[in-house]
Design a protein around this motif. Structure first.
Motif, PDB file in Angstrom:
ATOM      1  N   LYS A   3       0.847  -1.186   0.000  1.00 25.39           N
ATOM      2  CA  LYS A   3       0.000   0.000   0.000  1.00 25.39           C
ATOM      3  C   LYS A   3       0.893   1.251   0.000  1.00 25.39           C
ATOM      4  CE  LYS A   3      -3.730   2.282   2.337  1.00 25.39           C
ATOM      5  NZ  LYS A   3      -4.623   2.368   3.450  1.00 25.39           N
ATOM      6  N   ILE A   4       0.554   2.208  -0.847  1.00 22.91           N
ATOM      7  CA  ILE A   4       1.346   3.436  -0.966  1.00 22.91           C
ATOM      8  C   ILE A   4       0.892   4.431   0.092  1.00 22.91           C
ATOM      9  CG2 ILE A   4       1.901   5.386  -2.463  1.00 22.91           C
ATOM     10  CD1 ILE A   4       1.503   3.490  -4.849  1.00 22.91           C
ATOM     11  N   ASP A   5       1.841   5.011   0.798  1.00 20.41           N
ATOM     12  CA  ASP A   5       1.570   6.042   1.797  1.00 20.41           C
ATOM     13  C   ASP A   5       1.638   7.395   1.088  1.00 20.41           C
ATOM     14  OD1 ASP A   5       1.540   7.912   3.832  1.00 20.41           O
ATOM     15  OD2 ASP A   5       3.091   6.922   5.027  1.00 20.41           O
ATOM     16  N   PHE A   6       0.497   7.882   0.646  1.00 18.97           N
ATOM     17  CA  PHE A   6       0.469   9.115  -0.143  1.00 18.97           C
ATOM     18  C   PHE A   6       0.851  10.349   0.665  1.00 18.97           C
ATOM     19  CE2 PHE A   6      -2.274   6.386  -2.824  1.00 18.97           C
ATOM     20  CZ  PHE A   6      -1.519   6.457  -3.979  1.00 18.97           C
ATOM     21  N   PHE A   7       0.602  10.333   1.958  1.00 18.53           N
ATOM     22  CA  PHE A   7       1.018  11.469   2.781  1.00 18.53           C
ATOM     23  C   PHE A   7       2.544  11.582   2.798  1.00 18.53           C
ATOM     24  CE2 PHE A   7       2.271  13.407   6.835  1.00 18.53           C
ATOM     25  CZ  PHE A   7       1.723  14.669   6.636  1.00 18.53           C
ATOM     26  N   THR A   8       3.215  10.466   2.997  1.00 16.16           N
ATOM     27  CA  THR A   8       4.674  10.470   2.987  1.00 16.16           C
ATOM     28  C   THR A   8       5.203  10.904   1.626  1.00 16.16           C
ATOM     29  OG1 THR A   8       4.737   8.762   4.690  1.00 16.16           O
ATOM     30  CG2 THR A   8       6.732   9.039   3.360  1.00 16.16           C
ATOM     31  N   LEU A   9       4.567  10.455   0.562  1.00 13.99           N
ATOM     32  CA  LEU A   9       4.976  10.885  -0.787  1.00 13.99           C
ATOM     33  C   LEU A   9       4.771  12.379  -0.976  1.00 13.99           C
ATOM     34  CD1 LEU A   9       3.739   8.100  -3.241  1.00 13.99           C
ATOM     35  CD2 LEU A   9       6.069   8.584  -2.488  1.00 13.99           C
ATOM     36  N   ILE A  58      11.289  14.954  -8.746  1.00 15.04           N
ATOM     37  CA  ILE A  58      10.232  14.180  -8.079  1.00 15.04           C
ATOM     38  C   ILE A  58      10.053  12.835  -8.767  1.00 15.04           C
ATOM     39  CG2 ILE A  58       7.734  14.075  -7.640  1.00 15.04           C
ATOM     40  CD1 ILE A  58       7.918  17.192  -7.199  1.00 15.04           C
ATOM     41  N   GLU A  59       9.952  12.861 -10.089  1.00 11.73           N
ATOM     42  CA  GLU A  59       9.749  11.614 -10.831  1.00 11.73           C
ATOM     43  C   GLU A  59      10.904  10.635 -10.612  1.00 11.73           C
ATOM     44  OE1 GLU A  59       8.119  11.812 -14.892  1.00 11.73           O
ATOM     45  OE2 GLU A  59       7.976  13.979 -14.532  1.00 11.73           O
ATOM     46  N   LYS A  63      10.430   7.093  -8.889  1.00  9.45           N
ATOM     47  CA  LYS A  63      10.715   5.927  -9.731  1.00  9.45           C
ATOM     48  C   LYS A  63      11.681   4.982  -9.020  1.00  9.45           C
ATOM     49  CE  LYS A  63      12.164   4.587 -14.355  1.00  9.45           C
ATOM     50  NZ  LYS A  63      12.679   5.044 -15.640  1.00  9.45           N
ATOM     51  N   GLU A  64      12.638   5.545  -8.279  1.00  6.54           N
ATOM     52  CA  GLU A  64      13.575   4.724  -7.511  1.00  6.54           C
ATOM     53  C   GLU A  64      12.845   3.887  -6.466  1.00  6.54           C
ATOM     54  OE1 GLU A  64      16.360   7.573  -5.964  1.00  6.54           O
ATOM     55  OE2 GLU A  64      17.383   7.779  -7.899  1.00  6.54           O
ATOM     56  N   GLN A  65      11.659   4.334  -6.060  1.00  7.96           N
ATOM     57  CA  GLN A  65      10.826   3.589  -5.112  1.00  7.96           C
ATOM     58  C   GLN A  65       9.771   2.764  -5.847  1.00  7.96           C
ATOM     59  OE1 GLN A  65       9.322   6.195  -1.971  1.00  7.96           O
ATOM     60  NE2 GLN A  65      11.120   7.505  -2.237  1.00  7.96           N
ATOM     61  N   ASP A  66       9.945   2.655  -7.169  1.00 11.60           N
ATOM     62  CA  ASP A  66       9.034   1.913  -8.052  1.00 11.60           C
ATOM     63  C   ASP A  66       7.619   2.497  -8.051  1.00 11.60           C
ATOM     64  OD1 ASP A  66       8.814  -0.048 -10.007  1.00 11.60           O
ATOM     65  OD2 ASP A  66       7.935  -1.484  -8.597  1.00 11.60           O
ATOM     66  N   ILE A  67       7.536   3.814  -7.944  1.00 14.88           N
ATOM     67  CA  ILE A  67       6.254   4.512  -7.997  1.00 14.88           C
ATOM     68  C   ILE A  67       6.245   5.341  -9.274  1.00 14.88           C
ATOM     69  CG2 ILE A  67       4.742   6.180  -6.863  1.00 14.88           C
ATOM     70  CD1 ILE A  67       6.178   5.316  -4.211  1.00 14.88           C
ATOM     71  N   LYS A  68       5.333   4.982 -10.166  1.00 16.61           N
ATOM     72  CA  LYS A  68       5.277   5.637 -11.470  1.00 16.61           C
ATOM     73  C   LYS A  68       3.999   6.474 -11.579  1.00 16.61           C
ATOM     74  CE  LYS A  68       7.898   1.988 -13.660  1.00 16.61           C
ATOM     75  NZ  LYS A  68       7.924   0.864 -12.775  1.00 16.61           N
ATOM     76  N   PRO A  69       4.090   7.609 -12.285  1.00 18.64           N
ATOM     77  CA  PRO A  69       2.888   8.441 -12.434  1.00 18.64           C
ATOM     78  C   PRO A  69       1.836   7.750 -13.304  1.00 18.64           C
ATOM     79  CG  PRO A  69       4.690   9.330 -13.742  1.00 18.64           C
ATOM     80  CD  PRO A  69       5.242   8.187 -12.952  1.00 18.64           C
ATOM     81  N   LEU A  70       0.587   8.012 -12.978  1.00 16.83           N
ATOM     82  CA  LEU A  70      -0.507   7.527 -13.818  1.00 16.83           C
ATOM     83  C   LEU A  70      -0.646   8.402 -15.060  1.00 16.83           C
ATOM     84  CD1 LEU A  70      -3.185   6.903 -11.040  1.00 16.83           C
ATOM     85  CD2 LEU A  70      -1.628   5.238 -12.084  1.00 16.83           C
ATOM     86  N   ARG A  71      -0.447   9.714 -14.842  1.00 15.76           N
ATOM     87  CA  ARG A  71      -0.562  10.690 -15.920  1.00 15.76           C
ATOM     88  C   ARG A  71       0.370  11.855 -15.657  1.00 15.76           C
ATOM     89  NH1 ARG A  71      -5.235   8.574 -14.997  1.00 15.76           N
ATOM     90  NH2 ARG A  71      -5.838   9.823 -13.236  1.00 15.76           N
ATOM     91  N   LYS A  72       0.797  12.471 -16.743  1.00 14.51           N
ATOM     92  CA  LYS A  72       1.551  13.720 -16.648  1.00 14.51           C
ATOM     93  C   LYS A  72       0.929  14.676 -17.650  1.00 14.51           C
ATOM     94  CE  LYS A  72       5.575  11.713 -17.455  1.00 14.51           C
ATOM     95  NZ  LYS A  72       7.034  11.552 -17.632  1.00 14.51           N
ATOM     96  N   ASP A  73       0.848  15.934 -17.265  1.00 16.83           N
ATOM     97  CA  ASP A  73       0.301  16.935 -18.162  1.00 16.83           C
ATOM     98  C   ASP A  73       1.204  18.161 -18.114  1.00 16.83           C
ATOM     99  OD1 ASP A  73      -1.437  17.992 -20.022  1.00 16.83           O
ATOM    100  OD2 ASP A  73      -2.920  18.625 -18.554  1.00 16.83           O
ATOM    101  N   GLY A  74       1.264  18.870 -19.222  1.00 19.16           N
ATOM    102  CA  GLY A  74       2.049  20.087 -19.273  1.00 19.16           C
ATOM    103  C   GLY A  74       3.512  19.849 -19.570  1.00 19.16           C
ATOM    104  N   TYR A  85      -0.146  10.842  -9.429  1.00 15.87           N
ATOM    105  CA  TYR A  85       0.218   9.520  -8.916  1.00 15.87           C
ATOM    106  C   TYR A  85      -0.989   8.798  -8.330  1.00 15.87           C
ATOM    107  CZ  TYR A  85       5.156  10.540  -9.570  1.00 15.87           C
ATOM    108  OH  TYR A  85       6.374  10.837 -10.128  1.00 15.87           O
ATOM    109  N   GLY A  86      -2.178   9.249  -8.639  1.00 11.76           N
ATOM    110  CA  GLY A  86      -3.384   8.619  -8.105  1.00 11.76           C
ATOM    111  C   GLY A  86      -3.805   9.279  -6.807  1.00 11.76           C
TER     112      GLY A  86
END
Length: 129
Positions: A3-9, A58-59, A63-74, A85-86
């Motif tokens: 489970k991803i800890d979004f607050f920590t991210l 940031i990316e 990515k080093e933590q194997d967390i990839k963006p769902l979408r990027k814009d701009g 990142y969801g």
């Protein structure tokens, strides 16, 4: 699956922006306000190279933590980059774009989290006005 800890991210994204001299970085806790995400990280950068450096920094760390963006814009924008990142959406904005869109005002019912670790602030102290 972990489970991803979004607050920590969100805190980590704010720290990375701060290390790259972004200003007025805040985290909005938007849980209970919208289903878009749990947190927004909003920060201001003063040039296209700085926007790129913050976004890529940031990316890279995520990515080093194997967390990839769902979408990027701009990606081709010189004034606003969004990385989704969801559970966390990161906005890296130029001062003019941030002032124009006033995301803090749009999401004024969200709780503002200003990590105490952040060092860089502009002379403007309240982004809600």
């Amino acid at each position: 699956m972990t489970k991803i800890d979004f607050f920590t991210l969100a805190i980590k994204a704010a720290e990375i922006a701060d290390d790259k001299k972004a200003v007025d970085t805040i985290i909005l806790d938007i849980r209970g306000v919208t289903a878009i995400a749990n947190y927004f990280v909003i920060t201001t950068a003063f040039s296209t190279p700085q926007i790129n450096a913050i976004s890529l920094g940031i990316e890279k760390i995520f990515k080093e933590q194997d967390i990839k963006p769902l979408r990027k814009d701009g990606v081709s924008s010189s004034s606003w980059r969004v990385i989704d990142y969801g559970g966390i959406v990161i906005h890296v904005m130029s001062p003019g774009i941030r002032e124009s869109y006033k995301l803090e005002k749009l999401w004024e019912n969200a709780k503002i989290i200003e990590p105490k670790i952040l060092k860089v602030k502009s002379k403007k102290t309240d982004c809600r006005h």
